[in-house]
Scaffold this active site. Structure first.
Site: not given
Ligand code: NAP
Length: 247
Positions: A155, A159
């Protein structure tokens, strides 16, 4: 800052941080294409929330791991709205394990989604953006991409790679009046962090100077900044939205 008249595409926009981004852009007047991979129902709910804000929207299924699907998705957004002004590469997954135990498939799945998937969307979007001589690309990285994290080598690599990708494209596309920036969230309350063991989440929270997990809206406002006129002369940057975690 108003985004009226702009068209945005948000990958992984159905839920979590992506949904908050869709709603923030819609609130500012943009039309929003909500990409999803498997969450059709959640995408529909996000669309209804976008429309309730008085904005136009559409749902669009595509797996960002499939570069042809990314191209078709961008083509479909342009066919529907006439142009594409803002691309937000938010789709992301985790497959955490200590590096010693990381399987090839876990490494590849994370890199293919988070990094190559973002590149495929950017490449599809930047051609029409270059032609129209304007465009905003924002990638959702992570502070883990800046600092590394035990148990998240795949990961963190994805990133950190996104940051290099954004900085390189920022240089390539600056002459076309396009900006490419990254937002690096810290620990945001979504399903991704809800999946962590309670003890790990509590330990993480203890390292956040502001003492709380972030909300999707905290990240969404930073994305809206990069997407709007206030950031017209800002490119190749990484903005941490982390309550001070990476300081
Ligand atoms: P999440 O709730 O797990 O949601 C992940 C999203 O990514 C979902 O909408 C999912 O769509 C989509 N996705 C995954 N695989 C995909 C694919 N192959 N094609 C298209 N869409 C795909 O995660 P989140 O926390 O909202 O994270 C969103 C972003 O922020 C990510 O890039 C994550 O790495 C980043 N981030 C999150 C955090 C945190 O603390 N939460 C911190 C730093 C960075 P479906 O549901 O339709 O599969």
């Amino acid at each position: 800052m108003s985004l009226t008249g702009k068209v945005a595409l948000v990958t992984g926009g159905a839920r979590g941080i992506g949904r908050a981004i869709c709603l923030e852009l819609a609130r500012r007047g943009a039309s929003v294409a909500i990409n999803y991979a498997g969450s059709a129902q959640a995408a529909q709910e996000t669309l209804e929330a976008v429309e309730a804000l008085g904005a136009q929207g559409m749902c669009i299924q595509a797996d960002v791991k499939d570069s042809a699907a990314c191209q078709a998705m961008v083509d479909e957004v342009i066919a529907r709205f006439g142009h594409l002004d803002i691309l937000v590469c938010n789709a992301g997954v985790t497959r955490d394990n200590l590096a010693l135990r990381l399987k090839d498939e876990d490494y590849d799945a994370v890199l293919d989604t988070n990094l190559k998937g973002a590149f495929s969307c950017m490449r599809a979007a930047y051609r029409p953006m270059m032609k129209q001589k304007s465009g905003r690309i924002v990638a959702i990285s992570s502070i883990v991409g800046l600092r590394g994290n035990a148990g998240q080598a795949n990961y963190a690599a994805s990133k950190a790679g996104l940051i290099g990708l954004c900085k390189s494209l920022a240089k390539e596309l600056a002459g076309r009046n396009m900006t490419v920036n990254a937002v690096a969230p810290g620990c945001i309350a979504t399903e991704m962090t809800a999946a962590l063991p309670e003890k790990v989440r509590a330990e993480m929270q203890a390292t956040i100077p502001m003492g709380r997990l972030g909300a999707g809206e905290d990240v969404a406002r930073a994305v809206a900044f990069f997407a709007g006129e206030d950031a017209a002369y800002v490119t190749g940057q990484v903005l941490c939205v982390d309550g001070g975690m990476a300081v």
